[in-house]
Design a protein around this motif. Structure first.
Motif, PDB file in Angstrom:
ATOM      1  N   ARG A   1      10.704   1.153  -3.847  1.00 46.77           N
ATOM      2  CA  ARG A   1      10.280   2.453  -4.360  1.00 46.77           C
ATOM      3  C   ARG A   1       8.949   2.835  -3.703  1.00 46.77           C
ATOM      4  N   PRO A   2       8.861   4.069  -3.214  1.00 49.62           N
ATOM      5  CA  PRO A   2       7.602   4.500  -2.602  1.00 49.62           C
ATOM      6  C   PRO A   2       6.519   4.750  -3.645  1.00 49.62           C
ATOM      7  N   VAL A   3       5.324   4.333  -3.318  1.00 51.36           N
ATOM      8  CA  VAL A   3       4.146   4.624  -4.129  1.00 51.36           C
ATOM      9  C   VAL A   3       2.954   4.537  -3.180  1.00 51.36           C
ATOM     10  N   ARG A   4       2.065   5.496  -3.246  1.00 53.02           N
ATOM     11  CA  ARG A   4       0.992   5.595  -2.268  1.00 53.02           C
ATOM     12  C   ARG A   4      -0.308   4.980  -2.776  1.00 53.02           C
ATOM     13  N   LEU A   5      -0.260   3.688  -3.093  1.00 52.72           N
ATOM     14  CA  LEU A   5      -1.469   3.004  -3.567  1.00 52.72           C
ATOM     15  C   LEU A   5      -2.560   3.020  -2.502  1.00 52.72           C
ATOM     16  N   GLY A   6      -2.183   2.813  -1.268  1.00 53.76           N
ATOM     17  CA  GLY A   6      -3.156   2.759  -0.182  1.00 53.76           C
ATOM     18  C   GLY A   6      -3.860   4.078   0.053  1.00 53.76           C
TER      19      GLY A   6
ATOM     20  N   ALA B   1       2.921   3.524 -10.271  1.00 50.07           N
ATOM     21  CA  ALA B   1       3.141   2.100 -10.004  1.00 50.07           C
ATOM     22  C   ALA B   1       3.634   1.379 -11.264  1.00 50.07           C
ATOM     23  N   VAL B   2       3.041   1.669 -12.402  1.00 51.85           N
ATOM     24  CA  VAL B   2       3.458   1.041 -13.656  1.00 51.85           C
ATOM     25  C   VAL B   2       4.891   1.440 -13.994  1.00 51.85           C
ATOM     26  N   SER B   3       5.255   2.681 -13.752  1.00 45.88           N
ATOM     27  CA  SER B   3       6.615   3.146 -14.006  1.00 45.88           C
ATOM     28  C   SER B   3       7.625   2.363 -13.154  1.00 45.88           C
ATOM     29  N   ILE B   4       7.293   2.135 -11.900  1.00 47.70           N
ATOM     30  CA  ILE B   4       8.160   1.364 -11.006  1.00 47.70           C
ATOM     31  C   ILE B   4       8.286  -0.071 -11.505  1.00 47.70           C
ATOM     32  N   LEU B   5       7.177  -0.681 -11.874  1.00 49.23           N
ATOM     33  CA  LEU B   5       7.212  -2.056 -12.365  1.00 49.23           C
ATOM     34  C   LEU B   5       8.017  -2.166 -13.665  1.00 49.23           C
ATOM     35  N   ARG B   6       7.945  -1.162 -14.521  1.00 49.74           N
ATOM     36  CA  ARG B   6       8.765  -1.164 -15.740  1.00 49.74           C
ATOM     37  C   ARG B   6      10.254  -1.069 -15.391  1.00 49.74           C
ATOM     38  N   GLU B   7      10.569  -0.240 -14.418  1.00 49.08           N
ATOM     39  CA  GLU B   7      11.964  -0.140 -13.955  1.00 49.08           C
ATOM     40  C   GLU B   7      12.440  -1.499 -13.433  1.00 49.08           C
ATOM     41  N   PHE B   8      11.602  -2.143 -12.624  1.00 45.83           N
ATOM     42  CA  PHE B   8      11.959  -3.454 -12.089  1.00 45.83           C
ATOM     43  C   PHE B   8      12.117  -4.479 -13.216  1.00 45.83           C
ATOM     44  N   LYS B   9      11.268  -4.401 -14.237  1.00 47.08           N
ATOM     45  CA  LYS B   9      11.361  -5.316 -15.372  1.00 47.08           C
ATOM     46  C   LYS B   9      12.720  -5.177 -16.067  1.00 47.08           C
ATOM     47  N   GLN B  10      13.225  -3.975 -16.168  1.00 47.84           N
ATOM     48  CA  GLN B  10      14.544  -3.776 -16.771  1.00 47.84           C
ATOM     49  C   GLN B  10      15.622  -4.493 -15.966  1.00 47.84           C
ATOM     50  N   ARG B  11      15.530  -4.449 -14.638  1.00 50.42           N
ATOM     51  CA  ARG B  11      16.499  -5.162 -13.789  1.00 50.42           C
ATOM     52  C   ARG B  11      16.353  -6.675 -13.980  1.00 50.42           C
ATOM     53  N   LEU B  12      15.122  -7.157 -14.075  1.00 47.87           N
ATOM     54  CA  LEU B  12      14.895  -8.584 -14.321  1.00 47.87           C
ATOM     55  C   LEU B  12      15.537  -9.010 -15.638  1.00 47.87           C
ATOM     56  N   ASP B  13      15.384  -8.194 -16.652  1.00 40.44           N
ATOM     57  CA  ASP B  13      15.965  -8.503 -17.959  1.00 40.44           C
ATOM     58  C   ASP B  13      17.495  -8.492 -17.899  1.00 40.44           C
ATOM     59  N   GLN B  14      18.063  -7.551 -17.155  1.00 39.84           N
ATOM     60  CA  GLN B  14      19.520  -7.477 -17.044  1.00 39.84           C
ATOM     61  C   GLN B  14      20.094  -8.732 -16.392  1.00 39.84           C
ATOM     62  N   TYR B  15      19.389  -9.267 -15.415  1.00 42.62           N
ATOM     63  CA  TYR B  15      19.825 -10.494 -14.748  1.00 42.62           C
ATOM     64  C   TYR B  15      19.319 -11.748 -15.464  1.00 42.62           C
ATOM     65  N   GLN B  16      18.517 -11.573 -16.512  1.00 42.66           N
ATOM     66  CA  GLN B  16      17.915 -12.673 -17.267  1.00 42.66           C
ATOM     67  C   GLN B  16      17.098 -13.602 -16.361  1.00 42.66           C
TER      68      GLN B  16
ATOM     69  N   SER C   1       0.808  -1.215   0.000  1.00 48.21           N
ATOM     70  CA  SER C   1       0.000   0.000   0.000  1.00 48.21           C
ATOM     71  C   SER C   1       0.847   1.274   0.000  1.00 48.21           C
ATOM     72  N   ASN C   2       2.115   1.176   0.416  1.00 48.89           N
ATOM     73  CA  ASN C   2       2.974   2.359   0.468  1.00 48.89           C
ATOM     74  C   ASN C   2       4.243   2.253  -0.368  1.00 48.89           C
ATOM     75  N   SER C   3       4.570   1.059  -0.831  1.00 50.08           N
ATOM     76  CA  SER C   3       5.783   0.899  -1.638  1.00 50.08           C
ATOM     77  C   SER C   3       5.717  -0.397  -2.437  1.00 50.08           C
ATOM     78  N   ILE C   4       6.589  -0.469  -3.428  1.00 52.23           N
ATOM     79  CA  ILE C   4       6.765  -1.688  -4.206  1.00 52.23           C
ATOM     80  C   ILE C   4       8.203  -2.130  -3.991  1.00 52.23           C
ATOM     81  N   ARG C   5       8.376  -3.383  -3.594  1.00 48.64           N
ATOM     82  CA  ARG C   5       9.701  -3.921  -3.287  1.00 48.64           C
ATOM     83  C   ARG C   5      10.015  -5.081  -4.221  1.00 48.64           C
ATOM     84  N   MET C   6      11.314  -5.226  -4.508  1.00 54.85           N
ATOM     85  CA  MET C   6      11.752  -6.352  -5.322  1.00 54.85           C
ATOM     86  C   MET C   6      13.050  -6.895  -4.748  1.00 54.85           C
ATOM     87  N   THR C   7      13.143  -8.212  -4.693  1.00 52.01           N
ATOM     88  CA  THR C   7      14.377  -8.893  -4.309  1.00 52.01           C
ATOM     89  C   THR C   7      14.757  -9.843  -5.430  1.00 52.01           C
TER      90      THR C   7
END
Length: 92
Positions: free
Chosen positions: A44-49, A66-81, A20-26
């Motif tokens: 990354r902070p995002v105030r969905l709640g 939120a979509v912008s954050i998820l796109r950023e995370f997708k780029q990291r996923l692609d970099q690590y394959q 509700s307040n952030s999107i996290r990725m590990t």
């Protein structure tokens, strides 16, 4: 957990928590001995709640953030394959 095709194969994987307040990725690697080595963490902070608790809907600006954050995370996923990704939505 993903199945290993070879005994010594190291698999990359990721978990995304949309809260509700952030999107996290590990990002991590599943090692042959069953341990998980964390490669990177991001939050990354995002105030969905704020929108849902106040208006019962997400405002367009909040959705775009939120979509912008998820796109950023997708780029990291692609970099690590990374092919194995678990995403969950949580709320306090």
């Amino acid at each position: 957990m993903p199945e290993q095709t070879q005994q010594n194969e190291i698999q990359s994987l990721a978990a995304i928590d949309i809260g509700s307040n952030s999107i996290r990725m590990t990002l991590g690697q599943l090692l042959p001995n069953g341990d998980i080595e964390v490669l990177e963490k991001a939050e990354r902070p995002v105030r969905l709640g704020q929108d849902t608790f106040r208006y019962s809907v997400l405002e367009p600006e909040t959705m775009r953030a939120a979509v912008s954050i998820l796109r950023e995370f997708k780029q990291r996923l692609d970099q690590y394959q990374i092919k194995h990704v678990w995403a969950v939505a949580t709320s306090a």
